[in-house]
Design a protein around this motif. Sequence first.
Motif, mmCIF file in Angstrom:
data_model
loop_
_atom_site.group_PDB
_atom_site.id
_atom_site.type_symbol
_atom_site.label_atom_id
_atom_site.label_comp_id
_atom_site.label_asym_id
_atom_site.label_seq_id
_atom_site.Cartn_x
_atom_site.Cartn_y
_atom_site.Cartn_z
ATOM 1 N N LEU A 208 -35.851 -25.589 -37.135
ATOM 2 C CA LEU A 208 -35.119 -24.850 -38.066
ATOM 3 C C LEU A 208 -34.730 -23.451 -37.446
ATOM 4 C CD1 LEU A 208 -36.707 -25.293 -41.461
ATOM 5 C CD2 LEU A 208 -34.456 -26.251 -40.805
ATOM 6 N N ASN A 209 -35.560 -22.867 -36.684
ATOM 7 C CA ASN A 209 -35.532 -21.751 -35.797
ATOM 8 C C ASN A 209 -34.383 -21.986 -35.134
ATOM 9 O OD1 ASN A 209 -37.155 -20.231 -37.325
ATOM 10 N ND2 ASN A 209 -38.696 -20.423 -36.014
ATOM 11 N N ARG A 210 -34.117 -22.795 -34.186
ATOM 12 C CA ARG A 210 -33.511 -23.124 -33.148
ATOM 13 C C ARG A 210 -32.030 -23.455 -33.894
ATOM 14 N NH1 ARG A 210 -31.477 -22.356 -28.394
ATOM 15 N NH2 ARG A 210 -30.735 -24.199 -27.006
ATOM 16 N N VAL A 211 -31.930 -24.198 -34.945
ATOM 17 C CA VAL A 211 -30.654 -24.398 -35.692
ATOM 18 C C VAL A 211 -30.197 -22.790 -35.981
ATOM 19 C CG1 VAL A 211 -29.618 -25.065 -37.681
ATOM 20 C CG2 VAL A 211 -31.301 -26.416 -36.509
ATOM 21 N N ILE A 212 -30.786 -21.961 -36.423
ATOM 22 C CA ILE A 212 -30.132 -20.725 -36.823
ATOM 23 C C ILE A 212 -29.750 -19.902 -35.524
ATOM 24 C CG2 ILE A 212 -30.915 -18.426 -37.855
ATOM 25 C CD1 ILE A 212 -33.046 -19.971 -39.248
ATOM 26 N N GLU A 213 -30.284 -20.047 -34.424
ATOM 27 C CA GLU A 213 -29.814 -19.532 -33.313
ATOM 28 C C GLU A 213 -28.751 -20.173 -32.791
ATOM 29 O OE1 GLU A 213 -31.472 -19.179 -28.515
ATOM 30 O OE2 GLU A 213 -32.830 -20.000 -30.120
ATOM 31 N N LEU A 214 -28.551 -21.351 -32.807
ATOM 32 C CA LEU A 214 -27.408 -22.156 -32.243
ATOM 33 C C LEU A 214 -26.151 -21.812 -33.261
ATOM 34 C CD1 LEU A 214 -29.132 -25.420 -31.149
ATOM 35 C CD2 LEU A 214 -28.064 -23.633 -29.607
ATOM 36 N N GLU A 215 -26.628 -21.816 -34.580
ATOM 37 C CA GLU A 215 -25.203 -21.421 -35.469
ATOM 38 C C GLU A 215 -24.739 -20.324 -35.273
ATOM 39 O OE1 GLU A 215 -22.927 -20.483 -38.766
ATOM 40 O OE2 GLU A 215 -24.853 -19.616 -38.231
ATOM 41 N N ALA A 216 -25.604 -19.241 -34.895
ATOM 42 C CA ALA A 216 -25.070 -17.793 -34.738
ATOM 43 C C ALA A 216 -24.355 -17.631 -33.425
ATOM 44 C CB ALA A 216 -26.659 -16.833 -34.544
#
Length: 350
Positions: free
Chosen positions: A166-174
Amino acid sequence: MCDLCSHHPVALLPNRLPQTLTEWLKTYSHVQVMSRDGFTGFRQGIANANPSILQVYDRWHFIGNAKKRLDFLLLSLVPSVMTWSESNTSVREIEMTKAEKRKKQRQEQKWALIQEIQTAHQSGKNISKLAKEYELDRKTVKKYLQLTTPPPIHRRKRKTPISPFLNRVIELEAQGHTIPSIDSLLRKEGYSGTFSAVRTSVEKIRRNRKRNDPSMLEHRISRKQLAYWIWTPRHQLSEKEIMDLEQCLESYSNVRPIYEMVQDYREAIRQADYHRFLRWLRHQLSDSKQPFYPYARRLRSDLQAVKHAFLLPYSNGVLEGQINRLKTIKRMMYGRAGLALLEKRVLYRL
């Protein structure tokens, strides 16, 4: 495979060069003009058969190759998705999803039931009678009688394959990655869940960001959309599209020179102005670092056919349209019908 015009003998070549092209052309000695794409084999075959045949560089391929070059250039100049935020003068409530609407409805129904139980208890019914009447546990009824506000709905979050990422998803989306791009990168890092889980997580992140700051309006422009705006004549765009295009060009200043080159090229094609196109071509050939240098270099080797594309009305447009129609019908019918129906659909409009 070809179309011969009786008034102006023109042969529209097939997509693949026959091995006996030269012999085939010699059987049509009356052919005066031939439209073709940029394949060297076509040029040589026609010249060997009859050097007096006027060769026309097909405009469909001529323009399409420039668009392909533009798409290739943008791959290294802009991200797949460009984002920016601005003040939202008309702040409105973010519409809830279907799941959120169902959750809110269940919560309202539960609170209505609690209030009904509390009213019945105040009228004289004891806890045991209420539990039997509403088919609830006595402890649940007792808990309901103590509530003064709607109870929050808390559900234990299950651990899913997407949870560790989930943290990686937030980073990539940003960073502006699209959902398919995020899914692809996560799988390289060991993710083995479903694509829908990734999509749901990204949509939740975007929805929460809008709710946290509803006064800011977020814009997300894809690279494909930007390529369309750059390629389209400016007067054909809406005011909103022009504003978004200008914002992209300001954010990525190295794209603006390409935009101006493309617009100059498109205007020369639209007006069939060969001299203006020559000026554009010379500018691209002046330096190997020019964005359209490879495209211009290929055209220079076939300049006579390119000139005829401006001066003569012939092209492969009809043939290319029929090929596209045939391929579309084949894709629609694949696995669903046989050759008999395919033949009828192909010949129906002819």
